[in-house]
Every structure is written in structure tokens, then in C-alpha cells.
Write an enzyme that holds these catalytic residues in place. Structure first.
Site, PDB file in Angstrom:
ATOM      1  N   HIS A   1       0.853  -1.207   0.000  1.00 24.81           N
ATOM      2  CA  HIS A   1       0.000   0.000   0.000  1.00 24.81           C
ATOM      3  C   HIS A   1       0.877   1.241   0.000  1.00 24.81           C
ATOM      4  O   HIS A   1       1.328   1.701   1.060  1.00 24.81           O
ATOM      5  CB  HIS A   1      -0.932  -0.003   1.222  1.00 24.81           C
ATOM      6  CG  HIS A   1      -1.983   1.074   1.174  1.00 24.81           C
ATOM      7  ND1 HIS A   1      -3.339   0.795   1.275  1.00 24.81           N
ATOM      8  CD2 HIS A   1      -1.893   2.410   1.024  1.00 24.81           C
ATOM      9  CE1 HIS A   1      -4.023   1.938   1.202  1.00 24.81           C
ATOM     10  NE2 HIS A   1      -3.159   2.931   1.052  1.00 24.81           N
TER      11      HIS A   1
ATOM     12  N   HIS B   1       1.698   5.205  -2.171  1.00 25.86           N
ATOM     13  CA  HIS B   1       1.259   6.249  -3.100  1.00 25.86           C
ATOM     14  C   HIS B   1       2.513   6.948  -3.599  1.00 25.86           C
ATOM     15  O   HIS B   1       2.976   7.918  -3.001  1.00 25.86           O
ATOM     16  CB  HIS B   1       0.339   7.242  -2.394  1.00 25.86           C
ATOM     17  CG  HIS B   1      -0.883   6.607  -1.802  1.00 25.86           C
ATOM     18  ND1 HIS B   1      -2.000   6.332  -2.555  1.00 25.86           N
ATOM     19  CD2 HIS B   1      -1.149   6.152  -0.557  1.00 25.86           C
ATOM     20  CE1 HIS B   1      -2.920   5.755  -1.790  1.00 25.86           C
ATOM     21  NE2 HIS B   1      -2.426   5.627  -0.575  1.00 25.86           N
TER      22      HIS B   1
ATOM     23  N   LYS C   1      -8.569  -0.235  -6.975  1.00 23.19           N
ATOM     24  CA  LYS C   1      -8.696   0.316  -5.624  1.00 23.19           C
ATOM     25  C   LYS C   1     -10.005   1.091  -5.567  1.00 23.19           C
ATOM     26  O   LYS C   1     -10.323   1.852  -6.475  1.00 23.19           O
ATOM     27  CB  LYS C   1      -7.520   1.276  -5.353  1.00 23.19           C
ATOM     28  CG  LYS C   1      -7.759   2.342  -4.280  1.00 23.19           C
ATOM     29  CD  LYS C   1      -7.415   1.859  -2.884  1.00 23.19           C
ATOM     30  CE  LYS C   1      -7.620   2.949  -1.819  1.00 23.19           C
ATOM     31  NZ  LYS C   1      -6.606   4.001  -1.846  1.00 23.19           N
TER      32      LYS C   1
ATOM     33  N   ASP D   1       1.026   2.816   3.541  1.00 26.74           N
ATOM     34  CA  ASP D   1       0.499   4.134   3.132  1.00 26.74           C
ATOM     35  C   ASP D   1       1.626   5.150   2.916  1.00 26.74           C
ATOM     36  O   ASP D   1       1.438   6.361   3.133  1.00 26.74           O
ATOM     37  CB  ASP D   1      -0.526   4.682   4.144  1.00 26.74           C
ATOM     38  CG  ASP D   1      -1.752   5.284   3.456  1.00 26.74           C
ATOM     39  OD1 ASP D   1      -1.746   5.378   2.209  1.00 26.74           O
ATOM     40  OD2 ASP D   1      -2.700   5.665   4.153  1.00 26.74           O
TER      41      ASP D   1
ATOM     42  N   HIS E   1      -6.392  -0.628   5.643  1.00 29.93           N
ATOM     43  CA  HIS E   1      -6.580   0.063   6.944  1.00 29.93           C
ATOM     44  C   HIS E   1      -7.305  -0.823   7.952  1.00 29.93           C
ATOM     45  O   HIS E   1      -6.740  -1.170   8.979  1.00 29.93           O
ATOM     46  CB  HIS E   1      -7.277   1.428   6.806  1.00 29.93           C
ATOM     47  CG  HIS E   1      -6.715   2.277   5.705  1.00 29.93           C
ATOM     48  ND1 HIS E   1      -5.413   2.727   5.726  1.00 29.93           N
ATOM     49  CD2 HIS E   1      -7.251   2.728   4.536  1.00 29.93           C
ATOM     50  CE1 HIS E   1      -5.187   3.432   4.628  1.00 29.93           C
ATOM     51  NE2 HIS E   1      -6.274   3.433   3.884  1.00 29.93           N
TER      52      HIS E   1
ATOM     53  N   HIS F   1     -10.374   0.409   0.359  1.00 28.76           N
ATOM     54  CA  HIS F   1     -10.085   1.274   1.509  1.00 28.76           C
ATOM     55  C   HIS F   1     -11.297   1.209   2.440  1.00 28.76           C
ATOM     56  O   HIS F   1     -12.409   1.493   2.005  1.00 28.76           O
ATOM     57  CB  HIS F   1      -9.840   2.702   0.993  1.00 28.76           C
ATOM     58  CG  HIS F   1     -10.063   3.766   2.017  1.00 28.76           C
ATOM     59  ND1 HIS F   1      -9.037   4.458   2.604  1.00 28.76           N
ATOM     60  CD2 HIS F   1     -11.214   4.257   2.582  1.00 28.76           C
ATOM     61  CE1 HIS F   1      -9.528   5.330   3.473  1.00 28.76           C
ATOM     62  NE2 HIS F   1     -10.848   5.223   3.475  1.00 28.76           N
TER      63      HIS F   1
HETATM   64 ZN    ZN Z   1      -3.599   4.974   1.056  1.00 29.10          ZN
END
Ligand code: ZN
Length: 430
Positions: free
Chosen positions: A89, A91, A210, A343, A271, A251
Site C-alpha cells: 500500500h 502512493h 482500488k 500508506d 486500513h 479502503h
Molecule cells: Zn492509502
């Protein structure tokens, strides 16, 4: 600037890291790496004094070192070699130091170029594969393709393109007033729009999906506990994605949204902060992987204000951060599949390995935490030849000094990183 074509001195200057690349390999390039320890991540066996034979970009054998002199031998010394790490996960596109309103200023090309730097930093930290969950303009597709072409250094990537989400939901951009008419590219309401966006993502090169099942911490005006897509909409996403051969990441922070996503058949819940006992039972029953980013909360609460996170995001993080760690502990003791995902992008790239010690603190053994970032990650990414060191797998590996089964924090300081037989970091003593 093409890193492979500049001199080492130029590249060191450019990178600001003790990091280099060898020139592209010609056919049948043979290398031997000798290491004091090689960890078999599937069994936990620590193999002593091994030689890894690499032909081109793949491992051919891993055997006890003998005294015969080997051509092309690089002695890594007193290190532990592990498979290259996997963060499920991240970005990569954009600037992690510009959050909230601060990230509205950068253009898509500028954010893509941040991605080039972020990919390099991620690889240098020992992460040789990642799953990038959410990016505008298919910048993630372009970055993946540039890395695969050898144009820029970076990890192997699975990429989603724009994340799907409801109008005004966590995966929309809610920062600007109505007259700006701003919305994210993956916004889709109802099954028809959902299928259209999914097909567009597939057309332009996405290899994973996603979507946002609930509100989130970092978006404006969403509640983390609130389910956003309906059960039927989630089912439409999963059915179309699986029909097209794409895995699905949802998510979800809120209890009901997590349950709805699992029942819809998603491959992973991201999460999973407020997962309850029923959600944990369902995740085990459905074989759903949870990707719980239990390190990032401390970063948001300590460095978040300076990075520009909205005050409401800081308040939401204070609500879910601690709860998520207890959820992680309960999910782990219930035997749910847990893959390593951090993340990255919410915090600066390259600190990914700082999550290992949190996973150990909240219930995993050192080996289980490493398995989450290797074998479990490879399964979730559906990527062959990564996640284990074995004959036939890619020569993707990381070396740390010391023994990570004794001290997990040694994972934060890799001294050697190789991907596909090419060296991307080397800080050996000799
Ligand atoms: Zn994220």
C-alpha cells in the site's frame, strides 16, 4: 537524466545517496553473492555461509559456500540476506511533504516527477515491489512502465490508476468550492458508471483496482465510520474486476464498510481500523487479506501539522490510530491473513521498514512480520518470482547487518539492495 548512462560520480551527486546502478546486463551475466546468513522466509531457517548464484536477473542456486574460487564473487560479509521487500500500500505519485491544500498546487507532470524520486527512495530502502493504490492521470502506469523499461530505477509495481469512489467520498477531491467543479477521475456512482471507470482503468494499463468503501482520515468532510458505496455497488466493482482478471483493494476504516467489502469479495481491505469480531471472522472465512498501516499514525500525529494535513484529519487520526493497532492485534491472533502495507506517501518514502517494529509490538513474531512483507505480499500482488529466494526467482534481495529475527529494527537499515540482478544500494564494510 538517465541514471544508467551517467558516470558513477554524476549519479552519486544526483542521487544524494550511497546508491548506484551497474550497467545493463548482457546475456548470461553470472554473479555470485556470498553472505554469512540467508533467511528462508517460508520456514524461518537461517542458512549459514551461503553463496547465491545469479544468472542474468534470476537466482540459479543457493548453496553452502565451499572453498572453491568463484568467478564474479561479491562477498557481502556479516549480513543477513532476505528476499526483496514488498509494500502492498503505497502512493508513489506526488509530494509526501505537501498535504491537504498544499498538494493542490503541483501539476500532474510535477507529481509524476516526485514519483520518480519516490520510486528510487523506496527501492533504496529495500522494497523491490509495491502495489500503488490510487493515482490520477495514469501517472502510476507511466512510472511502472518507465521502471520496467529500465529508464528510471524503482520497484516492480502493481498499479490501480484512479481509485473508484462516490461523489464527495474519500476517493473524491473535496477541497475546492462548487464553482471549481473539481472531482477525482475515479468518481463513479451506481453500477453503470462503476463499470465504465473500471473498463477505462483497464484500457489504460491498471493491473489492480482500488476503491473507497468508507470515509477516510485525510479527506475533507468524510467520516471514517461511514460506509460510502452500497453493498450492491461494491459487488458490481468486485464482479467486473474479477471478470477482467484484476484483484480488488478496498479502503475501509468503518466496521460496516469493512464487512460489506469482505462480503462483496474484495481481495484486500486497506486500513481495517475499526474491524469488529464479525469482520475478523468473515475475513478469515473469505480468505481476505488485511493491509493495516499501523506505523503511519505516529507520523501523522507528530509531523502532520507541518506537512499540511487538515485539522479534521488530525482529529480523525487521533480517533482511529490507536484503535487500528488493537484491531491488528486481534486480527493477528485470530489467524487472519495480514500483508505489509504502510500508506507511504502519507509519510515520506523510504521509511517503509519502520513499520516492522510496530507489527512486532502489536503481536507478530519477527518472522511473521517479515513474511507479511515477502510471501504474503507476493501472494496479494499475484506477482511471480518475488517474495522468496529460490532457484528460478528474481534476484531481488536485501541485506541487513545483524539478525532481523533477533532485532527487527535492523530491517530499517539495509546495506545492500539488488533487483533483477542489478545493484541499487551497496554500503558494505569492505
Ligand atoms: Zn492509502
Amino acid at each position: 537524466m538517465n541514471a544508467q548512462r551517467c558516470s558513477l560520480a554524476q549519479f552519486l551527486l544526483f542521487s544524494g545517496l550511497i546508491l548506484f546502478m551497474v550497467s545493463p546486463l548482457s546475456a548470461d551475466t553470472i554473479q555470485h553473492l556470498r553472505a554469512a546468513r540467508v533467511l528462508d522466509v517460508e520456514t524461518g531457517n537461517m542458512l549459514k555461509d551461503q553463496v547465491i548464484r545469479i544468472v542474468d536477473d534470476r537466482i540459479e542456486s543457493i548453496q553452502p559456500a565451499d572453498q572453491s574460487r568463484l568467478e564474479q564473487l561479491l562477498d557481502l560479509g556479516d549480513v543477513t540476506v532476505l528476499p526483496g521487500l514488498i509494500d502492498a500500500h503505497v502512493h508513489l505519485i506526488g509530494d509526501a511533504n505537501a498535504q491537504g491544500y498544499g498538494n493542490l498546487a503541483a501539476s500532474l507532470p510535477r507529481n509524476t516527477l516526485y514519483g520518480v524520486k519516490n520510486a528510487r527512495d523506496t527501492l533504496a530502502a529495500g522494497f523491490t515491489a509495491v502495489r500503488n493504490v490510487g493515482a490520477g492521470g495514469y501517472a502510476d502506469v507511466a512510472l511502472r512502465d518507465a521502471i520496467n523499461a529500465g529508464d528510471v530505477p524503482g520497484p516492480r509495481m502493481r498499479v490501480s490508476g484512479p481509485s473508484l469512489g462516490i461523489t464527495g467520498g474519500h476517493c473524491d477531491n473535496n477541497l475546492l468550492p462548487p464553482e471549481a467543479n473539481q472531482y477525482s477521475a475515479g468518481v463513479a456512482d451506481g453500477a453503470d458508471e462503476i463499470i465504465k471507470v473500471l473498463r477505462r482503468n483497464k484500457k489504460y494499463g491498471a493491473d489492480v483496482v482500488k476503491f473507497c468503501a468508507t470515509g477516510g482520515v485525510l479527506s475533507k468532510g468524510t467520516s471514517v465510520g461511514e460506509q460510502q458505496y452500497t453493498d450492491e455497488e461494491m459487488k458490481a466493482i468486485v464482479d467486473e474486476s474479477h471478470r477482467r482478471g484484476l484483484k480488488v483493494a478496498a479502503h475501509a476504516h468503518g466496521t460496516q464498510g469493512i464487512i460489506a467489502a469482505i462480503k462483496a469479495g474484495v481481495d484486500s481491505v486497506e486500513h481495517a481500523s475499526l474491524i469488529d469480531d464479525e469482520g475478523i471472522r468473515l475475513a478469515a472465512e473469505y480468505g481476505t487479506t488485511l493491509v493495516m498501516d499501523i506505523f503511519v499514525s505516529d507520523y501523522i500525529l507528530q509531523g502532520g501539522e507541518a506537512a499540511g494535513f487538515l485539522p479534521e484529519s488530525l482529529a480523525k487520526e487521533r480517533m482511529v490510530g490507536a484503535a487500528q493497532r488493537e484491531s491488528f492485534r486481534r486480527a493477528h491472533s485470530a489467524g487472519v491473513n495480514l500483508a505489509f502495507g504502510t500508506d507511504a506517501g502519507v509519510y515520506p518514502h523510504g521509511k517503509n521498514a519502520q513499520q516492522f517494529s510496530y507489527m512486532v509490538k502489536y503481536g507478530m513474531s519477527e518472522l511473521e512480520a517479515i513474511q507479511a512483507a515477502t510471501v504474503k505480499g507476493a501472494e496479494l500482488l499475484a506477482m511471480d518470482g518475488v517474495g522468496t529466494l529460490a532457484p528460478g526467482s528474481y534476484a531481488d534481495l536485501v541485506a541487513v547487518s545483524g539478525d532481523p529475527l533477533e532485532d527487527i529494527r535492523t530491517m530499517e537499515r539495509p546495506v545492500f539492495v539488488m533487483k533483477g540482478g542489478e545493484i541499487y544500494r551497496s554500503e558494505l564494510d569492505q
